[in-house]
Design a protein around this motif. Structure first.
Motif, mmCIF file in Angstrom:
data_model
loop_
_atom_site.group_PDB
_atom_site.id
_atom_site.type_symbol
_atom_site.label_atom_id
_atom_site.label_comp_id
_atom_site.label_asym_id
_atom_site.label_seq_id
_atom_site.Cartn_x
_atom_site.Cartn_y
_atom_site.Cartn_z
ATOM 1 N N GLN A 137 29.816 0.782 11.670
ATOM 2 C CA GLN A 137 30.831 1.831 11.625
ATOM 3 C C GLN A 137 30.938 2.538 12.980
ATOM 4 O O GLN A 137 29.960 2.640 13.724
ATOM 5 N N PHE A 138 32.128 3.054 13.267
ATOM 6 C CA PHE A 138 32.380 3.830 14.474
ATOM 7 C C PHE A 138 32.857 5.225 14.092
ATOM 8 O O PHE A 138 33.483 5.409 13.048
ATOM 9 N N SER A 139 32.584 6.199 14.973
ATOM 10 C CA SER A 139 33.127 7.548 14.779
ATOM 11 C C SER A 139 33.262 8.218 16.136
ATOM 12 O O SER A 139 32.660 7.781 17.124
ATOM 13 N N LYS A 140 34.038 9.284 16.181
ATOM 14 C CA LYS A 140 34.299 9.981 17.435
ATOM 15 C C LYS A 140 33.226 11.047 17.679
ATOM 16 O O LYS A 140 32.722 11.664 16.737
ATOM 17 N N HIS A 141 32.934 11.254 18.969
ATOM 18 C CA HIS A 141 31.864 12.186 19.331
ATOM 19 C C HIS A 141 32.238 12.988 20.583
ATOM 20 O O HIS A 141 33.042 12.546 21.407
ATOM 21 N N GLY A 142 31.602 14.165 20.701
ATOM 22 C CA GLY A 142 31.762 14.984 21.885
ATOM 23 C C GLY A 142 33.127 15.623 21.998
ATOM 24 O O GLY A 142 34.041 15.362 21.203
ATOM 25 N N GLU A 143 33.270 16.436 23.032
ATOM 26 C CA GLU A 143 34.570 17.052 23.291
ATOM 27 C C GLU A 143 35.591 16.011 23.708
ATOM 28 O O GLU A 143 36.796 16.191 23.490
ATOM 29 N N CYS A 144 35.116 14.917 24.301
ATOM 30 C CA CYS A 144 36.035 13.875 24.759
ATOM 31 C C CYS A 144 36.552 13.014 23.612
ATOM 32 O O CYS A 144 37.554 12.314 23.751
#
Length: 473
Positions: free
Chosen positions: A115-122
C-alpha cells in the motif's frame, strides 16, 4: 668531416659540450631531482583540500548504493493501473522492441504488492515499507524519472558509478576527491563499506580510480574490528619498530623512484604513511563508546555487529572527521522471485538507518554540506517474472532520492507512464545525475577533466547533459 665545419668551429662546439657536461652536470641533476621531489610532493599534496570551479553547496558525499535494483513500483512510484490490470498482458505497443534480461514478451503485468499513502507537508507518496523515510520526506527529493543504458547488473552498476559501461574509468568518488581533495590527514579521502548478501556485481571498479592516480581510489573498510586487515601490528612489533621499518621502506622507495621516475611510487609512499597514521585514527573511528544509546537506537546499530545500520553511523562519523566521500553498498535487491519477502527484509535492513542518517546529519548541522544519494543501478519490470512473485531488471524508469548538500527537500520530480514502464516527464539520465552532483560540489561537469590518451576525459561523457535544476535549493 663536412667542409662547412672548420677546426675553429669544431673546437668551439667541443668546448661548449665539455663546458655543459662539466659545469652544468650538477644543474641537470638538480633539475631531475627537483622533478622527483615535485612528484613526491604532488602525491603528498594530491589530497590536500582544493577549491572547486565555484562555491559548491555540498562539501561531502554519502552514497547509499542499493545494489541489485530496488523495485520503484513497490517503494516510490505507485501505479493503480498495475493493480487494475494485474495478470493481463501489457499493451503490445508498450513492449515493442523491448529487450529484457530474462522475461519473455508474454509475461503478464504484476500489480503493486504494498500500500501507498501520502506523507509530510509535501504530500509525497511512499510505500508502507518506508515508515521511517516518511518522517524525513520533507528533507528529501525523490526522482521518479531515472533512466540508464544497461539492463544487467555489472554494466549498470559501472555506469552508475563511473558514467561508462566500460571497466577502467574513474568512479564518482574518485572524481570527487580528485577535484576537492580531502579534509582528513589521518583517514582516506574516499571510503567504501559493504553489507548485504554479497559484494557489488561490478566489483572494485565501482570505487576505482581508473586512469586517475591511484591515490584517489576508494579504500574498503570493514564495519567491525580493524577496518582494514593487517592494520594492527603483529605481536612483538611496537610503534618505534614500525616507524623505523617504515622509514627504511620509504628510503628504498625513494631510491627506486629516483631510478625510474614513476609517480605511482610516490603514491605508494603516501599510502604507507596513511596506513601508519590510521593505526591511531582508525581505532578511534570504530570506538562507539562515545555514541549515546539513543543514537545507536535511532540507527538500529549494535556495536560489534556488522550491518548496514552500523555502516550508516560510521559514514556520519567519517564525514565528521573530514572524509570526503563515503559509499555504502547493500547488494540484496535483486528480486527475480520472492519479491514480497525480499523487499520486506531489505527495508528492515536499510530503511531505518537511511532515515536516521538524514535526521542525524540535520541535527548536527551537517546536512546542508553533505549530499546523501540513495538508489540502485536500475528498477524492476511492471511484468512478472516467474509464476506470481518476481520482477526483472528494468532500465527505462526507476526511482532514486537525494538529500542535503544544496538539494531542495520535499520535491518529487518526474513521472513514468501508467505502468511504470517508460519515463514520460522530466527524464533524468545517469549522466544528468552525475552532472548535477558535480554542480552541487562546485564543478562544471564539462570542465572537470583529466588528460588521458590524448583526450580530456570527464565523468559526464561526451553527449549533451543537463543540470537538473528542479532539484536545487
Amino acid at each position: 668531416m663536412p667542409s662547412s665545419i672548420n677546426s675553429d668551429n669544431l673546437n668551439q662546439r667541443l668546448t661548449s659540450r665539455r663546458w655543459f657536461l662539466q659545469e652544468c652536470g650538477i644543474g641537470v641533476g638538480a633539475i631531475a631531482l627537483g622533478q622527483l621531489l615535485e612528484q613526491k610532493a604532488l602525491a603528498a599534496d594530491a589530497l590536500a583540500p582544493k577549491q572547486p570551479h565555484f562555491p559548491g553547496r555540498a562539501k561531502n558525499v554519502i552514497q547509499l548504493f542499493m545494489g541489485g535494483g530496488p523495485s520503484h513500483l513497490e517503494l516510490f512510484d505507485y501505479k493503480p493501473a498495475l493493480a487494475k490490470f494485474d495478470g493481463q498482458l501489457p499493451p503490445a505497443d508498450l513492449i515493442k522492441d523491448y529487450r529484457a534480461a530474462f522475461i519473455s514478451p508474454n509475461s503478464k503485468l504484476l500489480g503493486p504488492k504494498f500500500q501507498f499513502s501520502k506523507h509530510g507537508e509535501c504530500g509525497a507518496e511512499l510505500s508502507e515499507l518506508l515508515p521511517n523515510m516518511a518522517e524525513v520526506v520533507d528533507e528529501i527529493a525523490i526522482v521518479k524519472s531515472m533512466v540508464t543504458d544497461a539492463f544487467n547488473h555489472a554494466p549498470a552498476q559501472i555506469i552508475m558509478s563511473t558514467g561508462s559501461q566500460q571497466f577502467g574509468k574513474p568512479s564518482l568518488g574518485a572524481w570527487t576527491t580528485y577535484g576537492l581533495g580531502s579534509e582528513s590527514r589521518d583517514l582516506p579521502a574516499f571510503v567504501v563499506l559493504s553489507s548485504g548478501n554479497k559484494g557489488p556485481s561490478g566489483g572494485n571498479a565501482n570505487w576505482g580510480s581508473g586512469f586517475l592516480p591511484t591515490v584517489y581510489q576508494g579504500v574498503s573498510f570493514r564495519s567491525t574490528g580493524d577496518p582494514v586487515l593487517y592494520l594492527s601490528n603483529p605481536a612483538g612489533v611496537d610503534q618505534q619498530l614500525q616507524r623505523d621499518s617504515l622509514d627504511v621502506i620509504t628510503q628504498l622507495n625513494e631510491k627506486r623512484q629516483q631510478q625510474v621516475g614513476d609517480p605511482e611510487i610516490a603514491t605508494r609512499i603516501n599510502s604507507f604513511e596513511m596506513a601508519y597514521r590510521m593505526q591511531s585514527s582508525a581505532p578511534e573511528l570504530m570506538d562507539m563508546s562515545s555514541e549515546p544509546q539513543h543514537i545507536l537506537d535511532m540507527y538500529g546499530a549494535e556495536p560489534g555487529v556488522p550491518s548496514f545500520a552500523m555502516n550508516c553511523l560510521l559514514a556520519r562519523r567519517m564525514i565528521e572527521r573530514g572524509v570526503r566521500f563515503v559509499e555504502l553498498f547493500h547488494e540484496s535487491w535483486d528480486q527475480h522471485g520472492g519479491l514480497v519477502k525480499g523487499l520486506k527484509q531489505n527495508c528492515i535492513d536499510t530503511e531505518q538507518a537511511s532515515a536516521a542518517l538524514v535526521k542525524d546529519l540535520k541535527q548536527r548541522g551537517l546536512l546542508d554540506e553533505t549530499l546523501v544519494i540513495w538508489g540502485g543501478e536500475f528498477g524492476r519490470t511492471p511484468m512478472v517474472q516467474g509464476s506470481t512473485d518476481g520482477r526483472d531488471h528494468h532500465p527505462n524508469a526507476f526511482s532514486m532520492w537525494l538529500a542535503g548538500g544544496g538539494v531542495k527537500g520535499g520535491v518529487t520530480l518526474g513521472a513514468s507512464d501508467d505502468f511504470g514502464f517508460n519515463v514520460i516527464e522530466d527524464r533524468v539520465h545517469v549522466h544528468d545525475l552525475h552532472r548535477t552532483i558535480l554542480h552541487l560540489l562546485g564543478f562544471d561537469g564539462n570542465q572537470l577533466t583529466f588528460s588521458y590518451q590524448g583526450l580530456d576525459q570527464r565523468l559526464v561523457g561526451v553527449e549533451p547533459t543537463r543540470i537538473v535544476k528542479e532539484l536545487l535549493a
